[in-house]
Design an enzyme around this catalytic site. Structure first.
Site, PDB file in Angstrom:
ATOM      1  N   CYS A  84       0.784  -1.238   0.000  1.00 30.09           N
ATOM      2  CA  CYS A  84       0.000   0.000   0.000  1.00 30.09           C
ATOM      3  C   CYS A  84       0.811   1.280   0.000  1.00 30.09           C
ATOM      4  O   CYS A  84       0.243   2.350  -0.223  1.00 30.09           O
ATOM      5  CB  CYS A  84      -0.957   0.024   1.175  1.00 30.09           C
ATOM      6  N   HIS A 132      -9.256   2.556  -2.892  1.00 37.73           N
ATOM      7  CA  HIS A 132      -7.852   2.219  -2.648  1.00 37.73           C
ATOM      8  C   HIS A 132      -7.262   1.406  -3.805  1.00 37.73           C
ATOM      9  O   HIS A 132      -7.293   0.166  -3.783  1.00 37.73           O
ATOM     10  CB  HIS A 132      -7.776   1.418  -1.342  1.00 37.73           C
TER      11      HIS A 132
END
Lengths: 114, 369
Positions: free
Chosen positions: B81, B314
């Site tokens: 991430c 995301h």
């Protein structure tokens, strides 16, 4: 690491430890990340302590899951029995590797003697 | 020593899934940048692609070819991430060292990315999804500091409200505290609306040397400081109430930029789960330890003006870049309906893998936004 996983596939949880400095090696590896020596998995007690816990609603039925510490290793596993609370003593009742290659740990609260 | 600036930036619309290849996704914001910037294409001597997709092998070279670029330095960067901010750290370093002068950095991800899980970390047992460790962080923080589920819910409400003004976000409708509280329980105390949604998307920035910035960039946004720290790859901190990698990364970024938490006007924080934004306020020093929930009422700093991860979605490798794009856009005074007033110094906070890795970027302009 093969050592640890070959036991885990048979439903046994062994603690990987460095043959040189004796420290627990986690996650399991063929070499110790501290002194870079070799590793052997050996028998250890299956009792641990609940660090924290919560309730998961992802599966069909609710499951109590907890962060359990045993022999310096912290695992996320399901917990059955009562009372589940921080500091509760638990025992690893089953563990293994699923057909898809996933890993699981199941714990049960140990009755405290008065 | 020469400074490094963001000369141009763009984020493409995030979607639930995409029929485009990861390369086509990546090219979208790059084409916008190439059309907008005064920097001629032959001057771009670095291309970095951030993302977790297994389809992306040799990806930076492929997109260079698609875009008619011939970079000296070109490669992929992956760190789950925080792949995006890692790529920024690399691009910045190539310019600072003189290896490159103009680096195009793009993050691109398809929603089917393998970056959703980390198989290495067997300490998670059967509970591999990030929501499990996020729930443990939330439980600890609530128990220790009295943070409430309503405060967690407000993070989602705030960020979904801001996302309504962002045409590129995944979500375009707001939610109420009641909506969040009533949403399906996932892992207590987190409910569905406490969790962000993995999606497809891409975002890009063009980093340039000070020489090139002065010549070609209308409103350069300068990178003042970068901090990063990682504590391994296995979930180990969940009973604690601090993401130590974030705290360390922040202190490095503040030290390198010569700035303090009070100097930050605007920030994009890694709200993959509501609790993470509350932890970020504390780990970044915006508020004392434990007071993260109360910080929700503050008005001094602009937080997650693009809608954060909860509002935008995301697209793993693109997130860190999209956060930086928002901050650069705001500091340059180009945020239109979302424009926050009086922003000179901005911060990006980008986490990975149960907070085992964290990157903090601090940027500013020479003018008031």
């Amino acid at each position: 690491m093969d050592d640890f996983f070959s036991y885990l596939k048979k439903g046994k949880f062994r603690i990987p430890a460095c043959i040189q400095c004796r420290r627990t090696v986690w996650p399991p590896s063929k070499f110790c990340s501290l002194c870079l020596s070799g590793v052997r998995s050996s028998r250890a007690g299956q009792k641990g302590v609940v660090i924290d816990y919560t309730c998961s609603h992802i599966a069909r039925s609710k499951v109590t899951i907890g962060l359990v510490e045993l022999h310096g290793v912290r695992l996320l596993g399901s917990i059955v029995g009562k009372p589940v609370k921080r500091g509760a003593k638990v025992k690893l009742t089953s563990c293994g590797v699923t057909p898809e290659g996933g890993v699981f740990y199941n714990f049960k609260v140990i009755k405290q003697t008065m | 020593m020469q400074r490094v600036a963001i000369a141009s930036q763009n984020t493409a619309k995030f979607t639930e899934r995409s029929k485009l290849s990861v390369f086509e996704l990546a090219c979208d914001p790059c084409i916008s940048i190439l059309k907008e910037t005064k920097i001629p294409r032959q001057m771009i001597d670095g291309v970095l692609l951030a993302g977790c997709s297994t389809q992306q092998q040799y990806g930076s070279n492929i997109i260079s070819e698609m875009l008619g670029l011939r970079p000296k330095l070109s490669h992929r960067i992956e760190s789950l991430c925080n792949s995006g901010t890692n790529a920024v750290a690399a691009g910045y370093s190539y310019i600072k060292s003189g290896l490159c002068e103009c680096v195009l950095i793009v993050g691109a991800e398809d929603s089917a990315t393998p970056g959703r899980r980390l198989d290495w970390d067997i300490s998670r047992g059967a509970f591999t999804s990030p929501v499990f460790w996020a729930a443990m962080f939330a439980k600890s923080h609530m128990r220790r500091y009295g943070t409430t589920e309503e405060q967690l819910a407000r993070v989602c409400v705030n960020n979904r409200r801001k996302a309504k003004k962002n045409p590129n976000s995944l979500f375009s409708t707001g939610v109420t505290v009641r909506d969040v509280m009533d949403s399906k329980k996932v892992v207590e105390p987190l409910k569905l609306l406490d969790c962000s949604r993995i999606c497809s998307g891409a975002s890009a920035v063009l980093l340039v040397s000070e020489n090139k910035a002065k010549k070609f960039a209308e409103i350069p946004v300068w990178i003042k400081g970068i901090g990063q720290h990682s504590i391994g790859a296995s979930f180990s901190e969940a009973s604690k109430t601090t993401i130590s990698a974030a705290k360390t990364a922040a202190s490095i970024a503040y030290r390198r930029s010569g700035l303090k938490p009070n100097d930050v006007d605007i920030a994009e924080l890694h709200d993959a789960f509501t609790i993470l934004e509350i932890l970020a306020y504390e780990d970044l020093g915006f508020v004392k330890k434990g007071k993260g929930g109360e910080f929700l009422d503050q008005r001094e700093k602009s937080i997650n003006t693009r809608g954060g991860i909860l509002g935008c979605g995301h697209p793993i490798g693109a997130t860190g870049i999209a956060q930086l794009v928002e901050i650069a856009t705001q500091l340059a005074g180009q945020a239109g309906k979302r424009q926050a007033k009086g922003c000179k110094t901005g911060l990006v906070h980008n986490l990975a893998a149960a907070g085992t890795s964290a990157t903090v970027l601090i940027v500013d302009t020479d003018q008031n936004g």
